[in-house]
Design a protein around this motif. Sequence first.
Motif, PDB file in Angstrom:
ATOM      1  N   ASP A   5      27.990  46.039  42.010  1.00 44.46           N
ATOM      2  CA  ASP A   5      28.945  44.981  42.332  1.00 44.46           C
ATOM      3  C   ASP A   5      29.299  44.183  41.074  1.00 44.46           C
ATOM      4  OD1 ASP A   5      30.623  43.660  44.077  1.00 44.46           O
ATOM      5  OD2 ASP A   5      29.078  42.354  44.908  1.00 44.46           O
ATOM      6  N   TYR A   6      29.590  44.908  39.997  1.00 43.05           N
ATOM      7  CA  TYR A   6      29.826  44.284  38.695  1.00 43.05           C
ATOM      8  C   TYR A   6      31.057  43.396  38.655  1.00 43.05           C
ATOM      9  CZ  TYR A   6      26.246  46.442  35.695  1.00 43.05           C
ATOM     10  OH  TYR A   6      25.064  46.782  35.073  1.00 43.05           O
ATOM     11  N   GLN A   7      32.008  43.561  39.586  1.00 40.66           N
ATOM     12  CA  GLN A   7      33.171  42.680  39.586  1.00 40.66           C
ATOM     13  C   GLN A   7      32.808  41.295  40.123  1.00 40.66           C
ATOM     14  OE1 GLN A   7      33.699  46.151  40.416  1.00 40.66           O
ATOM     15  NE2 GLN A   7      34.275  46.111  38.256  1.00 40.66           N
ATOM     16  N   ALA A   8      31.789  41.218  40.975  1.00 45.20           N
ATOM     17  CA  ALA A   8      31.348  39.929  41.514  1.00 45.20           C
ATOM     18  C   ALA A   8      30.537  39.160  40.473  1.00 45.20           C
ATOM     19  CB  ALA A   8      30.519  40.139  42.778  1.00 45.20           C
ATOM     20  N   THR A   9      29.604  39.846  39.849  1.00 45.95           N
ATOM     21  CA  THR A   9      28.826  39.286  38.753  1.00 45.95           C
ATOM     22  C   THR A   9      28.070  40.426  38.083  1.00 45.95           C
ATOM     23  OG1 THR A   9      27.356  37.452  38.113  1.00 45.95           O
ATOM     24  CG2 THR A   9      26.669  38.790  40.009  1.00 45.95           C
ATOM     25  N   THR A  10      27.608  40.186  36.871  1.00 45.97           N
ATOM     26  CA  THR A  10      26.891  41.216  36.121  1.00 45.97           C
ATOM     27  C   THR A  10      25.462  40.754  35.830  1.00 45.97           C
ATOM     28  OG1 THR A  10      27.754  40.275  34.065  1.00 45.97           O
ATOM     29  CG2 THR A  10      28.946  42.162  35.007  1.00 45.97           C
ATOM     30  N   PRO A  11      24.544  41.704  35.637  1.00 44.83           N
ATOM     31  CA  PRO A  11      23.172  41.319  35.273  1.00 44.83           C
ATOM     32  C   PRO A  11      23.164  40.555  33.945  1.00 44.83           C
ATOM     33  CG  PRO A  11      23.297  43.660  35.872  1.00 44.83           C
ATOM     34  CD  PRO A  11      24.698  43.173  35.747  1.00 44.83           C
ATOM     35  N   GLN A 137      44.882  40.323  33.507  1.00 41.92           N
ATOM     36  CA  GLN A 137      44.816  41.535  32.687  1.00 41.92           C
ATOM     37  C   GLN A 137      44.247  42.714  33.473  1.00 41.92           C
ATOM     38  OE1 GLN A 137      43.247  40.987  28.767  1.00 41.92           O
ATOM     39  NE2 GLN A 137      43.461  43.134  28.211  1.00 41.92           N
ATOM     40  N   VAL A 138      43.160  42.489  34.196  1.00 39.77           N
ATOM     41  CA  VAL A 138      42.541  43.534  35.017  1.00 39.77           C
ATOM     42  C   VAL A 138      42.251  42.930  36.390  1.00 39.77           C
ATOM     43  CG1 VAL A 138      40.558  45.071  35.318  1.00 39.77           C
ATOM     44  CG2 VAL A 138      41.481  44.677  33.030  1.00 39.77           C
ATOM     45  N   ASN A 139      42.733  43.581  37.440  1.00 44.26           N
ATOM     46  CA  ASN A 139      42.507  43.033  38.771  1.00 44.26           C
ATOM     47  C   ASN A 139      41.053  43.159  39.183  1.00 44.26           C
ATOM     48  OD1 ASN A 139      42.502  43.646  41.998  1.00 44.26           O
ATOM     49  ND2 ASN A 139      43.902  42.005  41.433  1.00 44.26           N
ATOM     50  N   ALA A 166      41.739  36.752  32.291  1.00 49.86           N
ATOM     51  CA  ALA A 166      41.128  37.913  31.630  1.00 49.86           C
ATOM     52  C   ALA A 166      39.657  38.052  31.989  1.00 49.86           C
ATOM     53  CB  ALA A 166      41.291  37.807  30.118  1.00 49.86           C
ATOM     54  N   VAL A 167      39.277  37.520  33.138  1.00 48.76           N
ATOM     55  CA  VAL A 167      37.867  37.512  33.556  1.00 48.76           C
ATOM     56  C   VAL A 167      37.274  38.912  33.577  1.00 48.76           C
ATOM     57  CG1 VAL A 167      36.349  37.095  35.532  1.00 48.76           C
ATOM     58  CG2 VAL A 167      37.975  35.339  34.825  1.00 48.76           C
ATOM     59  N   GLN A 168      38.008  39.882  34.139  1.00 48.21           N
ATOM     60  CA  GLN A 168      37.464  41.237  34.280  1.00 48.21           C
ATOM     61  C   GLN A 168      37.642  42.078  33.015  1.00 48.21           C
ATOM     62  OE1 GLN A 168      35.721  42.287  36.890  1.00 48.21           O
ATOM     63  NE2 GLN A 168      36.057  40.448  38.120  1.00 48.21           N
ATOM     64  N   ALA A 169      38.390  41.565  32.046  1.00 51.84           N
ATOM     65  CA  ALA A 169      38.642  42.319  30.812  1.00 51.84           C
ATOM     66  C   ALA A 169      37.783  41.850  29.645  1.00 51.84           C
ATOM     67  CB  ALA A 169      40.120  42.205  30.434  1.00 51.84           C
ATOM     68  N   SER A 184      35.153  34.035  32.097  1.00 53.08           N
ATOM     69  CA  SER A 184      33.909  33.563  32.687  1.00 53.08           C
ATOM     70  C   SER A 184      32.748  34.375  32.132  1.00 53.08           C
ATOM     71  CB  SER A 184      33.960  33.687  34.210  1.00 53.08           C
ATOM     72  OG  SER A 184      32.815  33.139  34.810  1.00 53.08           O
ATOM     73  N   ALA A 185      31.658  33.707  31.733  1.00 52.07           N
ATOM     74  CA  ALA A 185      30.545  34.388  31.069  1.00 52.07           C
ATOM     75  C   ALA A 185      29.820  35.378  31.968  1.00 52.07           C
ATOM     76  CB  ALA A 185      29.558  33.361  30.530  1.00 52.07           C
ATOM     77  N   HIS A 186      29.691  35.056  33.261  1.00 59.70           N
ATOM     78  CA  HIS A 186      28.835  35.892  34.106  1.00 59.70           C
ATOM     79  C   HIS A 186      29.459  37.220  34.492  1.00 59.70           C
ATOM     80  CE1 HIS A 186      30.394  35.438  38.357  1.00 59.70           C
ATOM     81  NE2 HIS A 186      31.039  34.437  37.802  1.00 59.70           N
TER      82      HIS A 186
END
Length: 358
Positions: A5-11, A137-139, A166-169, A184-186
């Motif tokens: 679920d990397y689009q929601a948040t990443t480790p 930039q990226v949906n 550009a959150v997802q990019a 966003s950093a997370h």
Amino acid sequence: MIYLDYQATTPLAPEARDAMLRWLDGPDGTGFGNPHSAHRMGRMAAAAIESARDKIAALFPPGGKVIFTGGATEAINLAIRGSGNGGKVSYSAIEHSAVGDTAKAAGKSHILDVGRDGQCDANQDVPDDTRLIAVMQVNNEIGVIQPTVEWHRRAKEANALYLCDAVQAFGKMQITSADLIAVSAHKFHGPKGIGALWVRDGVELTEMQTGGGQEHELRSGTLSPALIAGFGAAAELASQHMEEDAAHVEALWSRARELFADWTLNGSAEARWHGNLNIRRDGLDVARVMSDVRDVMFSAGSACASGSGRPSHVLKAIGLSDAEAKSSIRLGFGRYTTLEEIEIAANKINAAAKEQGL
């Protein structure tokens, strides 16, 4: 558990965690100073913030400044509300609700069309009184990459500013040219609770959060050296490993496409960040699949709208019916995902779909 679920948040990257710990306390007990204080501990904390700011700025285009915020939603609010209140905000039909809801609340707005492939064509008309255009930039739901360079050009032609979410990019690819960029950093292995708005030189904004004006007199409040240090460490790590990370994601994508070959892909396969696999099976009860496969973390649409019971506005915007949208799932993967995890998860999800006769 397998996390997809990397689009929601990443480790959180271990390097980011280590960078944060120094400014939560520190081995000598001097890491907790207020970065806006004039004494030695304050100056040390302020220096850590500026060091991180430089690392983050290196991932943006040249010719702008980084304004720290509590996250991308705050950055987007500052961009939309702080850039004026006359004229319309034109935004794509697949923007995050942070853009859409803020544009509506800030005054007049106009929605830009997207195609079946999930792209927002920059050749479409915009209202004459448009003051700001927002195209990401990226949906975040379908991973489709937008023609941002063309939209920046289109905004200039309309005498409008261009805001890019550009959150997802960020940290994964070169960041587009724009007037305002929210991140966003997370979303790229940094901590939650910290983000930034990049502001092109010459663009003037009005302060939206008054108080002490600590952040370039645009955003008030005490900055967190720990969160910002983690943000900076994640940015530095992304800069060092961007090509390696992209190659890893490509290998995961190729295998996932093989394993889900009989599912239908939502959105373009080519103009897309390949760490996002949004797919559907007609008639699928997604809630049942999620219940049957509880040890695989994936999403039924975006995390921001989960539990609402409403079909995704993004999937609806690209022409899917309510039933098609509700039979879709999103798998997100990246730096710390293994090929074995993709294979195990696919076997479990496919088995759960088969139990439904699909």
